[in-house]
Design an enzyme around this catalytic site. Sequence first.
Site, PDB file in Angstrom:
ATOM      1  N   ILE A 108       0.860  -1.182   0.000  1.00 39.04           N
ATOM      2  CA  ILE A 108       0.000   0.000   0.000  1.00 39.04           C
ATOM      3  C   ILE A 108       0.895   1.229   0.000  1.00 39.04           C
ATOM      4  O   ILE A 108       1.812   1.349   0.818  1.00 39.04           O
ATOM      5  CB  ILE A 108      -0.926   0.009   1.231  1.00 39.04           C
ATOM      6  CG1 ILE A 108      -1.793  -1.252   1.268  1.00 39.04           C
ATOM      7  CG2 ILE A 108      -1.806   1.255   1.234  1.00 39.04           C
ATOM      8  CD1 ILE A 108      -2.673  -1.376   2.502  1.00 39.04           C
ATOM      9  N   CYS A 109       0.653   2.111  -0.946  1.00 38.32           N
ATOM     10  CA  CYS A 109       1.354   3.392  -1.038  1.00 38.32           C
ATOM     11  C   CYS A 109       2.871   3.180  -1.062  1.00 38.32           C
ATOM     12  O   CYS A 109       3.392   2.458  -1.911  1.00 38.32           O
ATOM     13  CB  CYS A 109       0.903   4.310   0.096  1.00 38.32           C
ATOM     14  SG  CYS A 109       1.312   6.052  -0.152  1.00 38.32           S
ATOM     15  N   SER A 110       3.614   3.761  -0.101  1.00 41.79           N
ATOM     16  CA  SER A 110       5.077   3.704  -0.129  1.00 41.79           C
ATOM     17  C   SER A 110       5.631   2.329   0.193  1.00 41.79           C
ATOM     18  O   SER A 110       6.839   2.111   0.057  1.00 41.79           O
ATOM     19  CB  SER A 110       5.652   4.730   0.855  1.00 41.79           C
ATOM     20  OG  SER A 110       5.175   4.485   2.169  1.00 41.79           O
TER      21      SER A 110
END
Length: 327
Positions: A108-110
């Site tokens: 998720i994301c970074s």
Amino acid sequence: MHTDPGLVAVLAYDGLCTFEFGIAVEIFGLPRPEFDFPWYRHCIVAVDEGPMRALGGFQVLADAGLEALTQARTIIVPGWRNREEAPPAPLLQALRLAHERGARLLSICSGVFVLAAAGLLDAKRATTHWRYTDELAARFPAVEVDPAVLYVDSGQVITSAGSAAGIDACLHLVARDFGAYVANTVARRLVMAPQRSGGQAQFIPAPVAQTPRDDLSAVLAWAQQRLNEPLSVTQLAAKALMSERTFLRRFSEATGMTPKRWLQHARMTQARALLESSRLNNEQIAERCGFGSVESFRVAFRKSVGLAPSFYRERFGQGEGYSVGAF
């Protein structure tokens, strides 16, 4: 008959991204009394020793250490504390070994930077928050970075864009395991709308909708009720009282895709719902969803979903007890 989806291991680390972590726990870690089949088993896996600080000022105690990843069918990387910091070598090695034995990994994301550092995204499409896509591409040139999508499913590895897109990616995985009806039931418990138009071919209609511009919302609703008709850009632009050029620009801004791609996504969403909850045959579904022939429907469905319509119905069909329009 649903099979056991296995253990989901959610990583926790010092500097934990709390929203991303909460998404994974909410979807995979809560009990689901509304279902009469086995749900995911869940554990929190510590990357670092001792109580780990999370964004927001609280501390997290994990269920187990990295050794638990050897038992996980699915591993979630909920963000990462510092994109420029090399993840710990034991974590990278544990992820590589898990990948080698067939575990599924979702960032998720970074969190994508952890998977990239482990070499698990080389020669694969991947995405992350739009603020980080240039950095990801520059630091990991072997990764094919797609900045325009909510998430990318590369089969064994799934990467999502910014934080909320993690909900899309996690529900996508639920739909892979249980079908769109179950995924949308989970979305309703989250109090999320049952459809999100994404920038890639998706297995399910995911839960969080990009907010359409006010001047387009009526047109989208109008088109949604006429998916059986051959709709053109000219018709849609006229309905919106815009020139085609202006309509195409505003449509892309609002949905992240072209009208043709949006219509294909909407038709696939409707087709999946009909296959799951009605007894209409393929010819009838093709007609209702605006495909010129049953053969073109079969080809498009297999390309979009990865399964033939008949196999999808066999796996995820719920019978006559469900209302198509409810989801």
